[in-house]
Design a protein around this motif. Structure first.
Motif, PDB file in Angstrom:
ATOM      1  N   ASP A  69       0.825  -1.220   0.000  1.00  0.00           N
ATOM      2  CA  ASP A  69       0.000   0.000   0.000  1.00  0.00           C
ATOM      3  C   ASP A  69       0.850   1.257   0.000  1.00  0.00           C
ATOM      4  O   ASP A  69       0.597   2.186   0.774  1.00  0.00           O
ATOM      5  N   GLY A  70       1.902   1.274  -0.815  1.00  0.00           N
ATOM      6  CA  GLY A  70       2.724   2.479  -0.942  1.00  0.00           C
ATOM      7  C   GLY A  70       3.993   2.454  -0.106  1.00  0.00           C
ATOM      8  O   GLY A  70       4.886   3.262  -0.324  1.00  0.00           O
ATOM      9  N   LEU A  71       4.070   1.550   0.849  1.00  0.00           N
ATOM     10  CA  LEU A  71       5.315   1.429   1.630  1.00  0.00           C
ATOM     11  C   LEU A  71       6.240   0.460   0.887  1.00  0.00           C
ATOM     12  O   LEU A  71       5.938  -0.737   0.762  1.00  0.00           O
ATOM     13  N   VAL A  72       7.348   1.012   0.383  1.00  0.00           N
ATOM     14  CA  VAL A  72       8.300   0.182  -0.353  1.00  0.00           C
ATOM     15  C   VAL A  72       9.399  -0.251   0.605  1.00  0.00           C
ATOM     16  O   VAL A  72       9.980   0.576   1.314  1.00  0.00           O
ATOM     17  N   LEU A  73       9.645  -1.552   0.648  1.00  0.00           N
ATOM     18  CA  LEU A  73      10.704  -2.081   1.516  1.00  0.00           C
ATOM     19  C   LEU A  73      11.565  -3.051   0.731  1.00  0.00           C
ATOM     20  O   LEU A  73      11.070  -3.778  -0.141  1.00  0.00           O
ATOM     21  N   THR A  74      12.840  -3.081   1.076  1.00  0.00           N
ATOM     22  CA  THR A  74      13.774  -4.056   0.521  1.00  0.00           C
ATOM     23  C   THR A  74      14.420  -4.773   1.710  1.00  0.00           C
ATOM     24  O   THR A  74      14.137  -4.447   2.860  1.00  0.00           O
ATOM     25  N   GLU A  75      15.276  -5.718   1.427  1.00  0.00           N
ATOM     26  CA  GLU A  75      15.959  -6.559   2.419  1.00  0.00           C
ATOM     27  C   GLU A  75      14.972  -7.599   2.974  1.00  0.00           C
ATOM     28  O   GLU A  75      14.129  -7.308   3.833  1.00  0.00           O
ATOM     29  N   SER A  76      15.145  -8.821   2.483  1.00  0.00           N
ATOM     30  CA  SER A  76      14.177  -9.881   2.761  1.00  0.00           C
ATOM     31  C   SER A  76      13.916 -10.106   4.253  1.00  0.00           C
ATOM     32  O   SER A  76      12.775 -10.322   4.663  1.00  0.00           O
ATOM     33  N   LEU A  77      14.961 -10.026   5.076  1.00  0.00           N
ATOM     34  CA  LEU A  77      14.759 -10.373   6.488  1.00  0.00           C
ATOM     35  C   LEU A  77      13.965  -9.282   7.201  1.00  0.00           C
ATOM     36  O   LEU A  77      13.119  -9.565   8.059  1.00  0.00           O
ATOM     37  N   ALA A  78      14.212  -8.021   6.805  1.00  0.00           N
ATOM     38  CA  ALA A  78      13.431  -6.916   7.368  1.00  0.00           C
ATOM     39  C   ALA A  78      11.975  -7.025   6.929  1.00  0.00           C
ATOM     40  O   ALA A  78      11.049  -6.811   7.729  1.00  0.00           O
ATOM     41  N   ILE A  79      11.778  -7.403   5.666  1.00  0.00           N
ATOM     42  CA  ILE A  79      10.405  -7.527   5.149  1.00  0.00           C
ATOM     43  C   ILE A  79       9.655  -8.635   5.908  1.00  0.00           C
ATOM     44  O   ILE A  79       8.492  -8.485   6.276  1.00  0.00           O
ATOM     45  N   LEU A  80      10.355  -9.744   6.164  1.00  0.00           N
ATOM     46  CA  LEU A  80       9.708 -10.852   6.887  1.00  0.00           C
ATOM     47  C   LEU A  80       9.219 -10.394   8.251  1.00  0.00           C
ATOM     48  O   LEU A  80       8.081 -10.668   8.649  1.00  0.00           O
ATOM     49  N   LEU A  81      10.087  -9.697   8.978  1.00  0.00           N
ATOM     50  CA  LEU A  81       9.700  -9.267  10.324  1.00  0.00           C
ATOM     51  C   LEU A  81       8.565  -8.245  10.248  1.00  0.00           C
ATOM     52  O   LEU A  81       7.612  -8.296  11.029  1.00  0.00           O
ATOM     53  N   TYR A  82       8.646  -7.347   9.273  1.00  0.00           N
ATOM     54  CA  TYR A  82       7.595  -6.334   9.094  1.00  0.00           C
ATOM     55  C   TYR A  82       6.245  -7.014   8.841  1.00  0.00           C
ATOM     56  O   TYR A  82       5.247  -6.709   9.500  1.00  0.00           O
ATOM     57  N   LEU A  83       6.218  -7.950   7.888  1.00  0.00           N
ATOM     58  CA  LEU A  83       4.938  -8.582   7.542  1.00  0.00           C
ATOM     59  C   LEU A  83       4.404  -9.418   8.707  1.00  0.00           C
ATOM     60  O   LEU A  83       3.203  -9.427   8.983  1.00  0.00           O
ATOM     61  N   ALA A  84       5.321 -10.116   9.395  1.00  0.00           N
ATOM     62  CA  ALA A  84       4.873 -10.934  10.535  1.00  0.00           C
ATOM     63  C   ALA A  84       4.272 -10.028  11.610  1.00  0.00           C
ATOM     64  O   ALA A  84       3.212 -10.327  12.179  1.00  0.00           O
ATOM     65  N   LYS A  85       4.939  -8.912  11.886  1.00  0.00           N
ATOM     66  CA  LYS A  85       4.417  -8.000  12.922  1.00  0.00           C
ATOM     67  C   LYS A  85       3.106  -7.361  12.470  1.00  0.00           C
ATOM     68  O   LYS A  85       2.180  -7.201  13.238  1.00  0.00           O
ATOM     69  N   LYS A  86       3.044  -6.988  11.188  1.00  0.00           N
ATOM     70  CA  LYS A  86       1.837  -6.308  10.701  1.00  0.00           C
ATOM     71  C   LYS A  86       0.617  -7.217  10.822  1.00  0.00           C
ATOM     72  O   LYS A  86      -0.461  -6.779  11.194  1.00  0.00           O
ATOM     73  N   HIS A  87       0.813  -8.503  10.503  1.00  0.00           N
ATOM     74  CA  HIS A  87      -0.340  -9.389  10.454  1.00  0.00           C
ATOM     75  C   HIS A  87      -0.521 -10.173  11.744  1.00  0.00           C
ATOM     76  O   HIS A  87      -1.491 -10.918  11.886  1.00  0.00           O
ATOM     77  N   GLY A  88       0.406  -9.974  12.666  1.00  0.00           N
ATOM     78  CA  GLY A  88       0.217 -10.508  14.012  1.00  0.00           C
ATOM     79  C   GLY A  88       0.285 -12.015  14.083  1.00  0.00           C
ATOM     80  O   GLY A  88       0.820 -12.678  13.200  1.00  0.00           O
ATOM     81  N   GLY A  89      -0.242 -12.565  15.156  1.00  0.00           N
ATOM     82  CA  GLY A  89      -0.223 -14.016  15.311  1.00  0.00           C
ATOM     83  C   GLY A  89       1.100 -14.477  15.870  1.00  0.00           C
ATOM     84  O   GLY A  89       2.012 -13.683  16.132  1.00  0.00           O
ATOM     85  N   LEU A  90       1.192 -15.783  16.026  1.00  0.00           N
ATOM     86  CA  LEU A  90       2.327 -16.361  16.757  1.00  0.00           C
ATOM     87  C   LEU A  90       3.620 -16.420  15.946  1.00  0.00           C
ATOM     88  O   LEU A  90       4.678 -16.740  16.496  1.00  0.00           O
ATOM     89  N   LEU A  91       3.552 -16.097  14.662  1.00  0.00           N
ATOM     90  CA  LEU A  91       4.805 -16.034  13.902  1.00  0.00           C
ATOM     91  C   LEU A  91       5.605 -14.794  14.288  1.00  0.00           C
ATOM     92  O   LEU A  91       6.810 -14.720  14.059  1.00  0.00           O
ATOM     93  N   ALA A  92       4.934 -13.830  14.869  1.00  0.00           N
ATOM     94  CA  ALA A  92       5.549 -12.537  15.187  1.00  0.00           C
ATOM     95  C   ALA A  92       5.991 -12.520  16.650  1.00  0.00           C
ATOM     96  O   ALA A  92       5.528 -13.318  17.470  1.00  0.00           O
ATOM     97  N   PRO A  93       6.892 -11.575  17.003  1.00  0.00           N
ATOM     98  CA  PRO A  93       7.251 -11.444  18.424  1.00  0.00           C
ATOM     99  C   PRO A  93       6.038 -11.026  19.246  1.00  0.00           C
ATOM    100  O   PRO A  93       5.208 -10.245  18.791  1.00  0.00           O
ATOM    101  N   GLN A  94       5.972 -11.571  20.454  1.00  0.00           N
ATOM    102  CA  GLN A  94       4.826 -11.267  21.321  1.00  0.00           C
ATOM    103  C   GLN A  94       5.156 -10.169  22.326  1.00  0.00           C
ATOM    104  O   GLN A  94       4.277  -9.643  22.987  1.00  0.00           O
ATOM    105  N   ASP A  95       6.435  -9.875  22.497  1.00  0.00           N
ATOM    106  CA  ASP A  95       6.829  -8.786  23.402  1.00  0.00           C
ATOM    107  C   ASP A  95       8.222  -8.306  22.978  1.00  0.00           C
ATOM    108  O   ASP A  95       8.844  -8.861  22.063  1.00  0.00           O
ATOM    109  N   LEU A  96       8.697  -7.292  23.679  1.00  0.00           N
ATOM    110  CA  LEU A  96       9.965  -6.673  23.266  1.00  0.00           C
ATOM    111  C   LEU A  96      11.146  -7.642  23.403  1.00  0.00           C
ATOM    112  O   LEU A  96      12.055  -7.642  22.564  1.00  0.00           O
ATOM    113  N   ALA A  97      11.107  -8.472  24.448  1.00  0.00           N
ATOM    114  CA  ALA A  97      12.217  -9.426  24.634  1.00  0.00           C
ATOM    115  C   ALA A  97      12.264 -10.395  23.455  1.00  0.00           C
ATOM    116  O   ALA A  97      13.338 -10.692  22.911  1.00  0.00           O
TER     117      ALA A  97
END
Ligand SMILES: N[C@@H](CCC(=O)N[C@@H](CS)C(=O)NCC(=O)O)C(=O)O
Length: 217
Positions: A69-97
């Motif tokens: 939606d207009g946010l352009v990102l590169t670097e596969s590992l950063a994209i993975l973390l971004y998408l996991a966090k955006k869509h939530g669920g247990l694939l993503a970190p659950q807290d800061l630690a």
């Protein structure tokens, strides 16, 4: 809409695996690596990493990239973390630690592991490992892998997955990085926990769905 730039036979595979895991709708822009195109700048060349319209997306001339939606990102590992966090669920970190631990392992994958494992795929492609000099070089690569894979083996003694005792986006990322040496079992045999972990990750329906599409590409 999420657009993923890159073919399945590239580091974009890790994003295609993640969208299978998350059940995300996306548009695929099949950008090829320039080296796979005879004349990458020809007017009728398929879209590739040297195509000016793609360089406007990623001036590094590498896939994957996304436009979310207009946010352009590169670097596969950063994209993975971004998408996991955006869509939530247990694939993503659950807290800061957990996020700290995930970042630690993603950075480790990018700096300590992938620069070594990617060389193995390059030699697979060029046929280098079939030559006598190549066979010797592969033994040296096995030696370079000893430090990171021994550390990983030790980490996996504490649980079946990398962070939080469940499959997360970090397992997905690292499994794709370790997969690069999978054609050479002798490189993984000294690390039985790593081998069992890789098998666990690749037994997931999300991986299998991505892999079937990759093989059909
Ligand atoms: N650190 C980058 C590396 C990306 C990368 O090297 N991609 C390769 C494909 S797997 C590429 O686009 N190569 C094309 C080229 O270098 O011309 C990432 O993880 O996204």
């Amino acid at each position: 809409m999420l657009t993923i730039y890159g073919v399945y036979k590239s580091r974009a595979s890790r994003l295609y695996w993640l969208v299978e895991e998350l059940g995300l709708a996306f548009h695929k822009e099949p950008v090829l690596q320039a080296r796979k195109v005879p004349d990458p700048l020809a007017a009728d060349a398929p879209i590739n990493t040297w195509t000016p319209s793609f360089l406007a997306i990623n001036p590094m001339g590498q896939v994957p990239a996304i436009d979310d939606d207009g946010l352009v990102l590169t670097e596969s590992l950063a994209i993975l973390l971004y998408l996991a966090k955006k869509h939530g669920g247990l694939l993503a970190p659950q807290d800061l630690a957990e996020e700290g631990r995930m970042l630690q392992w993603l950075m480790w994958g990018a700096t300590a592991l992938e620069p070594i494992t990617v060389v193995v795929t390059q030699g697979d492609e060029s046929g280098e490992w079939k030559t006598d000099a190549g066979k010797k070089r592969l033994v040296g690569i096995g030696e370079s892998l000893r430090r990171p894979l021994s550390a990983f083996e030790m980490h996996l003694a504490g649980g079946d997955y990398v962070v939080g005792n469940r499959f997360t986006v970090v397992d997905l990322a690292l499994a794709e990085i370790v997969r690069y040496v999978q054609n050479h079992p002798e490189l993984l045999e000294p690390y039985p926990r790593v081998m069992a972990w890789l098998e666990r990750c690749q037994a997931r329906p999300g991986f299998k769905a991505m892999w079937a599409k990759r093989n059909a590409e």
